[in-house]
Design a protein around this motif. Structure first.
Motif, PDB file in Angstrom:
ATOM      1  N   ASN A  15     -26.345  27.580  17.173  1.00 12.89           N
ATOM      2  CA  ASN A  15     -24.486  29.083  17.859  1.00 12.89           C
ATOM      3  C   ASN A  15     -24.016  28.182  17.198  1.00 12.89           C
ATOM      4  OD1 ASN A  15     -24.581  30.051  20.249  1.00 12.89           O
ATOM      5  ND2 ASN A  15     -27.192  28.957  19.874  1.00 12.89           N
ATOM      6  N   LYS A  16     -23.675  26.778  15.928  1.00  7.27           N
ATOM      7  CA  LYS A  16     -22.500  26.362  14.969  1.00  7.27           C
ATOM      8  C   LYS A  16     -22.478  27.614  14.169  1.00  7.27           C
ATOM      9  CE  LYS A  16     -23.954  21.516  15.072  1.00  7.27           C
ATOM     10  NZ  LYS A  16     -24.832  20.672  14.522  1.00  7.27           N
ATOM     11  N   GLU A  73     -23.112  31.457  14.634  1.00  3.36           N
ATOM     12  CA  GLU A  73     -22.716  31.845  15.652  1.00  3.36           C
ATOM     13  C   GLU A  73     -23.309  31.874  17.120  1.00  3.36           C
ATOM     14  OE1 GLU A  73     -23.933  35.799  13.375  1.00  3.36           O
ATOM     15  OE2 GLU A  73     -25.304  34.961  13.594  1.00  3.36           O
ATOM     16  N   PRO A  74     -22.949  33.120  18.393  1.00  5.35           N
ATOM     17  CA  PRO A  74     -23.172  32.729  19.370  1.00  5.35           C
ATOM     18  C   PRO A  74     -24.429  33.514  19.124  1.00  5.35           C
ATOM     19  CG  PRO A  74     -21.143  33.172  18.999  1.00  5.35           C
ATOM     20  CD  PRO A  74     -21.311  33.717  17.756  1.00  5.35           C
ATOM     21  N   LEU A 119     -22.719  23.234  22.661  1.00  2.50           N
ATOM     22  CA  LEU A 119     -22.674  24.772  23.140  1.00  2.50           C
ATOM     23  C   LEU A 119     -20.879  24.804  23.122  1.00  2.50           C
ATOM     24  CD1 LEU A 119     -25.438  26.583  24.161  1.00  2.50           C
ATOM     25  CD2 LEU A 119     -24.685  26.090  22.423  1.00  2.50           C
ATOM     26  N   ILE A 137     -18.325  24.130  20.834  1.00  4.84           N
ATOM     27  CA  ILE A 137     -19.059  24.962  19.831  1.00  4.84           C
ATOM     28  C   ILE A 137     -17.104  25.936  20.465  1.00  4.84           C
ATOM     29  CG2 ILE A 137     -20.013  26.851  18.637  1.00  4.84           C
ATOM     30  CD1 ILE A 137     -22.043  24.840  18.566  1.00  4.84           C
ATOM     31  N   ARG A 174     -14.128  26.826  18.663  1.00  5.62           N
ATOM     32  CA  ARG A 174     -13.772  28.609  18.265  1.00  5.62           C
ATOM     33  C   ARG A 174     -12.721  28.294  19.010  1.00  5.62           C
ATOM     34  NH1 ARG A 174     -19.989  30.081  18.566  1.00  5.62           N
ATOM     35  NH2 ARG A 174     -20.623  29.966  16.589  1.00  5.62           N
TER      36      ARG A 174
END
Lengths: 153, 108
Positions: free
Chosen positions: A137-138, A140-141, B83, B86, B90
């Motif tokens: 996930n770092k 991309e989702p 998560l 993250i 973003r």
């Protein structure tokens, strides 16, 4: 004219303030991802051999312990990577309740039953998946799958 | 002063859209992940209790498995925390780009 200059300066200040904040989490590391996925496979194969004497598998066991230590040291060296580092700490801890305890029981009893091996394999697989999921996930989702999910065993 | 107000308004609108795009469904997904983990834990405990009752595992095995599951729960919590970071990262990067783009649009 002066007001417009001040506005530009304010916008620039906002930008610098935001850009100046340090990154919240470390970057994706293909090496860390590769270490986790390849070691997962090796660990599961080795755990599957626990119905044979510990002494017969000692070299293989030491090899996975070393690789887990190396993988841990690698993620520990990545900046802002405390969460992934902690995950590895829990997984590889020789006195911990995951790999450490399994290997301890194997050594104590020489062999383990197929039932307990299968249960630990599921837990070890899920533990690696937690590490792999965070690393993926770092980049991309990515949807996280664990052993308990329908399309992964 | 109009330029500055335009800049702030555009930034607000952009930030709202960016937040929507970045965090859309994230809370629901996090809840679902937690519920799935709890459900899986329940199933495991049921199965281990049955194995213990049948004599397929002993009390020490049962205790070991429960402790291993607890360790796994810690790893799951670390994943969920990661998560979230993250997503925030973003958003932070997206917001920096938004400030730059908006400033260029409005002031230049």
């Amino acid at each position: 004219m002066i007001k417009n200059y001040r506005m530009k300066l304010y916008a620039l200040f906002m930008l610098l303030a935001l850009a100046g904040c340090s990154t919240l989490i470390g970057p994706h590391s293909p090496t860390a991802y590769e270490n986790a996925t390849s070691l997962k496979a090796e660990v599961l194969v080795t755990l599957g051999k626990a119905n044979t004497p510990y002494s017969d598998n000692e070299a293989e066991i030491e090899a996975i312990k070393l690789k887990a230590e190396q993988a841990y040291e690698y993620v520990k060296g990545v900046p802002k990577n405390q969460l992934s580092t902690k995950q590895w700490e829990i997984l590889k801890d020789p006195d911990g309740d995951l790999l450490g305890n399994f290997l301890k029981r194997w050594k104590e009893r020489s062999t383990l039953s197929d039932t307990i091996i299968e249960e630990y394999k599921k837990l070890a697989s899920d533990a690696f998946d937690e590490i792999i999921c965070l690393e993926a996930n770092k980049k991309e989702p990515t949807e996280c799958m664990t052993d308990g999910d329908s399309n992964n065993g | 002063m109009a330029n500055f107000d335009d800049f702030i308004d555009a930034l607000k609108e952009g930030a709202k859209k960016l937040a929507g795009e970045t965090f859309d469904g994230f809370e629901d997904q996090a809840k679902k992940d937690a519920e799935d983990f709890i459900e899986k834990s329940k199933e495991d405990l049921k199965r281990w209790t049955k194995l213990l009752a049948q004599g397929d595992i002993n009390e020490q095995d049962f205790s070991d498995l429960v402790l291993a599951k607890k360790a796994l729960a810690e790893m799951f919590a670390l994943r969920q925390a990661g998560l979230t970071l993250i997503k925030l990262e973003r958003f932070r990067k997206g917001f920096i780009n938004l400030v730059v783009d908006t400033a260029f649009d409005v002031f230049l």
